[in-house]
Design a protein around this motif. Structure first.
Motif, PDB file in Angstrom:
ATOM      1  N   LEU A   1     -11.522  21.781  18.177  1.00 11.29           N
ATOM      2  CA  LEU A   1     -11.880  20.486  18.758  1.00 11.29           C
ATOM      3  C   LEU A   1     -11.897  19.366  17.732  1.00 11.29           C
ATOM      4  O   LEU A   1     -11.573  18.238  18.043  1.00 11.29           O
ATOM      5  CB  LEU A   1     -13.242  20.576  19.448  1.00 11.29           C
ATOM      6  N   THR A   2     -12.303  19.668  16.494  1.00  4.84           N
ATOM      7  CA  THR A   2     -12.391  18.594  15.509  1.00  4.84           C
ATOM      8  C   THR A   2     -11.101  18.454  14.718  1.00  4.84           C
ATOM      9  O   THR A   2     -10.899  17.451  14.035  1.00  4.84           O
ATOM     10  CB  THR A   2     -13.533  18.838  14.506  1.00  4.84           C
ATOM     11  N   GLY A   3     -10.241  19.473  14.764  1.00  5.85           N
ATOM     12  CA  GLY A   3      -9.005  19.414  13.993  1.00  5.85           C
ATOM     13  C   GLY A   3      -9.212  19.699  12.514  1.00  5.85           C
ATOM     14  O   GLY A   3      -8.276  19.610  11.723  1.00  5.85           O
ATOM     15  N   VAL A   4     -10.434  20.025  12.115  1.00  5.67           N
ATOM     16  CA  VAL A   4     -10.697  20.379  10.718  1.00  5.67           C
ATOM     17  C   VAL A   4     -10.941  21.886  10.686  1.00  5.67           C
ATOM     18  O   VAL A   4     -11.973  22.371  11.146  1.00  5.67           O
ATOM     19  CB  VAL A   4     -11.931  19.627  10.174  1.00  5.67           C
ATOM     20  N   HIS A   5      -9.984  22.630  10.158  1.00  3.74           N
ATOM     21  CA  HIS A   5     -10.034  24.085  10.293  1.00  3.74           C
ATOM     22  C   HIS A   5     -10.796  24.734   9.141  1.00  3.74           C
ATOM     23  O   HIS A   5     -10.332  24.757   8.010  1.00  3.74           O
ATOM     24  CB  HIS A   5      -8.618  24.647  10.395  1.00  3.74           C
ATOM     25  N   LEU A   6     -12.003  25.226   9.466  1.00  4.87           N
ATOM     26  CA  LEU A   6     -12.824  25.921   8.471  1.00  4.87           C
ATOM     27  C   LEU A   6     -13.288  27.246   9.075  1.00  4.87           C
ATOM     28  O   LEU A   6     -13.481  27.354  10.284  1.00  4.87           O
ATOM     29  CB  LEU A   6     -14.054  25.082   8.106  1.00  4.87           C
TER      30      LEU A   6
ATOM     31  N   ALA B   1     -16.424  17.769   9.278  1.00  6.13           N
ATOM     32  CA  ALA B   1     -15.605  17.156  10.327  1.00  6.13           C
ATOM     33  C   ALA B   1     -15.830  15.647  10.367  1.00  6.13           C
ATOM     34  O   ALA B   1     -14.883  14.864  10.476  1.00  6.13           O
ATOM     35  CB  ALA B   1     -15.927  17.783  11.677  1.00  6.13           C
ATOM     36  N   LEU B   2     -17.111  15.234  10.262  1.00  3.68           N
ATOM     37  CA  LEU B   2     -17.408  13.801  10.282  1.00  3.68           C
ATOM     38  C   LEU B   2     -16.809  13.111   9.057  1.00  3.68           C
ATOM     39  O   LEU B   2     -16.305  11.997   9.139  1.00  3.68           O
ATOM     40  CB  LEU B   2     -18.926  13.579  10.318  1.00  3.68           C
ATOM     41  N   ALA B   3     -16.870  13.806   7.917  1.00  6.82           N
ATOM     42  CA  ALA B   3     -16.329  13.228   6.684  1.00  6.82           C
ATOM     43  C   ALA B   3     -14.815  13.113   6.771  1.00  6.82           C
ATOM     44  O   ALA B   3     -14.235  12.134   6.304  1.00  6.82           O
ATOM     45  CB  ALA B   3     -16.726  14.078   5.480  1.00  6.82           C
ATOM     46  N   SER B   4     -14.194  14.101   7.381  1.00  4.19           N
ATOM     47  CA  SER B   4     -12.747  14.058   7.487  1.00  4.19           C
ATOM     48  C   SER B   4     -12.299  12.871   8.334  1.00  4.19           C
ATOM     49  O   SER B   4     -11.239  12.290   8.120  1.00  4.19           O
ATOM     50  CB  SER B   4     -12.252  15.382   8.061  1.00  4.19           C
ATOM     51  N   GLN B   5     -13.157  12.480   9.282  1.00  3.87           N
ATOM     52  CA  GLN B   5     -12.838  11.309  10.102  1.00  3.87           C
ATOM     53  C   GLN B   5     -12.737  10.039   9.256  1.00  3.87           C
ATOM     54  O   GLN B   5     -11.981   9.140   9.571  1.00  3.87           O
ATOM     55  CB  GLN B   5     -13.902  11.114  11.182  1.00  3.87           C
ATOM     56  N   VAL B   6     -13.548   9.963   8.184  1.00  3.99           N
ATOM     57  CA  VAL B   6     -13.456   8.790   7.321  1.00  3.99           C
ATOM     58  C   VAL B   6     -12.497   9.043   6.154  1.00  3.99           C
ATOM     59  O   VAL B   6     -12.587   8.407   5.110  1.00  3.99           O
ATOM     60  CB  VAL B   6     -14.844   8.315   6.820  1.00  3.99           C
ATOM     61  N   GLY B   7     -11.616  10.012   6.325  1.00  2.00           N
ATOM     62  CA  GLY B   7     -10.532  10.188   5.369  1.00  2.00           C
ATOM     63  C   GLY B   7     -10.818  11.120   4.203  1.00  2.00           C
ATOM     64  O   GLY B   7     -10.097  11.101   3.208  1.00  2.00           O
ATOM     65  N   ALA B   8     -11.873  11.926   4.295  1.00  6.95           N
ATOM     66  CA  ALA B   8     -12.198  12.835   3.200  1.00  6.95           C
ATOM     67  C   ALA B   8     -11.170  13.963   3.109  1.00  6.95           C
ATOM     68  O   ALA B   8     -10.657  14.429   4.120  1.00  6.95           O
ATOM     69  CB  ALA B   8     -13.581  13.424   3.412  1.00  6.95           C
ATOM     70  N   ARG B   9     -10.903  14.395   1.877  1.00  6.44           N
ATOM     71  CA  ARG B   9     -10.075  15.577   1.683  1.00  6.44           C
ATOM     72  C   ARG B   9     -10.994  16.799   1.643  1.00  6.44           C
ATOM     73  O   ARG B   9     -11.900  16.857   0.807  1.00  6.44           O
ATOM     74  CB  ARG B   9      -9.281  15.444   0.384  1.00  6.44           C
ATOM     75  N   VAL B  10     -10.767  17.710   2.553  1.00  6.37           N
ATOM     76  CA  VAL B  10     -11.687  18.836   2.735  1.00  6.37           C
ATOM     77  C   VAL B  10     -11.045  20.134   2.266  1.00  6.37           C
ATOM     78  O   VAL B  10      -9.901  20.426   2.611  1.00  6.37           O
ATOM     79  CB  VAL B  10     -12.079  18.974   4.223  1.00  6.37           C
ATOM     80  N   ALA B  11     -11.791  20.910   1.465  1.00  2.00           N
ATOM     81  CA  ALA B  11     -11.290  22.215   1.025  1.00  2.00           C
ATOM     82  C   ALA B  11     -12.320  23.285   1.344  1.00  2.00           C
ATOM     83  O   ALA B  11     -13.479  22.992   1.633  1.00  2.00           O
ATOM     84  CB  ALA B  11     -11.007  22.192  -0.470  1.00  2.00           C
ATOM     85  N   GLU B  12     -11.882  24.529   1.281  1.00  2.00           N
ATOM     86  CA  GLU B  12     -12.776  25.642   1.576  1.00  2.00           C
ATOM     87  C   GLU B  12     -12.769  26.607   0.395  1.00  2.00           C
ATOM     88  O   GLU B  12     -11.746  26.772  -0.263  1.00  2.00           O
ATOM     89  CB  GLU B  12     -12.272  26.339   2.839  1.00  2.00           C
ATOM     90  N   LEU B  13     -13.921  27.218   0.132  1.00  2.00           N
ATOM     91  CA  LEU B  13     -14.016  28.123  -1.016  1.00  2.00           C
ATOM     92  C   LEU B  13     -14.896  29.317  -0.636  1.00  2.00           C
ATOM     93  O   LEU B  13     -16.030  29.131  -0.205  1.00  2.00           O
ATOM     94  CB  LEU B  13     -14.649  27.365  -2.185  1.00  2.00           C
ATOM     95  N   PRO B  14     -14.386  30.554  -0.773  1.00  2.00           N
ATOM     96  CA  PRO B  14     -15.227  31.718  -0.479  1.00  2.00           C
ATOM     97  C   PRO B  14     -16.423  31.772  -1.435  1.00  2.00           C
ATOM     98  O   PRO B  14     -16.264  31.549  -2.626  1.00  2.00           O
ATOM     99  CB  PRO B  14     -14.295  32.909  -0.714  1.00  2.00           C
TER     100      PRO B  14
END
Ligand code: UDP
Ligand code: MG
Length: 315
Positions: free
Chosen positions: A144-149, A179-192
């Motif tokens: 739904l948010t388009g930010v895949h985590l 997700a909210l941060a990505s809306q304002v253009g944040a670059r989001v990464a994931e780390l185990p």
């Protein structure tokens, strides 16, 4: 200041001293200038007594005590508001997150990301009431948010602080910050990251959290997609509903004229009336939403866009 660690604490008296020791140990080898903000969310045990003792011995520790239990999101928001570090790292106060991961999160931030989300790849919680709902919820939130985590629910994350300044948290919303941060253009990464079983104290949540998360997800989806243009959502449904009303009304009329079905015996007439009502309601809701959106943005002087950089401007 390089780093602010924010920890919500609710009835964790057996955990807080070990927590402080393990954070200190994990950061001793780094040269980071940091602070630890411990937020006592209205604990009814001796947590605050222990927190105060920790703060007396370590000036890098700051403690905020709530008057009552406001919830984990509020506790984290209070910590974010107080944070002075360039990067803010929230983590759980029950020793389930491992501070050893903090320098790794920071490396990822230094590699150019604005948000680094921890992923409890090897999560130490029960399957049926914690891990399974979490898998489903993460799939739904990602879609739904388009930010895949993989793990929105993991508290251990890292944020560039300026991102948090524009984000206000309500309800159970701390998990949606990426997700909210990505809306304002944040670059989001994931780390185990590591995850450890809870040794002391009890979990503050059960299966009922899933429902609250799903409700908040609806809010977040609406905010992400339509907060500046509510008429685009409600108006669309209004037009569909009105179109269905005309179709249904036309059919009623046709059946009367050519098939001699009396209108007041035709259930389609009632459907038509309902659809007309609903269509008008949707459109009016959309217009009220537009009015609210203007109040929301203009009262706060909040622009509807976010600038990353400006070149050749005087300021
Ligand atoms: N917490 C809080 N306020 C609350 C509930 C929880 O500050 O109303 C804190 C709690 O002390 C812990 C963190 O939030 O540090 C995560 O809570 P918990 O470990 O119970 O959640 P779980 O790991 O079971 O999802
Ligand atoms: Mg926990």
């Amino acid at each position: 200041m390089d780093l602010s660690i924010v920890v919500p604490i609710y009835n964790e008296e057996e955990n807080v001293s070990v927590l402080h020791a393990s954070i200190t140990a994990a950061l001793a080898a780094t040269r980071l200038v940091y602070e630890i903000i411990l937020v006592d969310d209205g604990s009814s045990d001796n947590s605050f007594f222990h927190l105060k003792k920790i703060a007396q011995d370590d000036p890098r520790v700051k403690v905020i005590r709530f008057r009552r239990n406001f919830g984990q999101t509020a506790a984290m928001a209070a910590g974010f508001d107080a944070a002075a570090g360039r990067v803010v790292v929230p983590m759980d106060g029950d020793l389930q997150n491992d501070p050893v991961d903090i320098p790794r999160l920071l490396e990822k931030i230094d590699a150019g990301y604005d948000v680094v989300s921890g992923w409890r790849k090897n999560r130490k919680d029960t399957f049926i009431n914690r891990k399974l709902p979490s898998i489903l919820a993460n799939g739904l939130i990602s879609r739904l948010t388009g930010v895949h985590l993989h793990d929105y629910g993991c508290t251990l994350k890292a944020y560039r602080r300026e991102l948090l300044d524009g984000i206000n948290l309500y309800g159970e919303m701390h998990r949606f910050v990426p997700a909210l941060a990505s809306q304002v253009g944040a670059r989001v990464a994931e780390l185990p990251v590591n995850h450890l079983p809870r040794l002391h104290g009890t979990s503050k949540y059960g299966i009922s959290r899933t429902m609250r998360v799903v409700l908040d997800l609806m809010t977040v989806k609406f905010l992400l997609a339509y907060s500046t243009k509510p008429i685009q959502l409600f108006g669309k449904w209004g037009i569909y509903t009105l179109a269905a009303a005309f179709l249904s009304g036309g059919t009623t009329l046709y059946m009367k004229l050519f098939e001699h079905v009396s209108m007041n015996r035709n259930p389609l007439l009632i459907l038509t009336a309902f659809l007309l009502f609903m269509g008008v309601q949707f459109i009016v809701l959309g217009l009220l939403g537009e009015l609210n959106a203007r109040t929301y943005y203009e009262a706060q002087g909040k622009p509807i866009y976010v600038v990353r950089e400006r070149v050749n401007f005087a300021d």
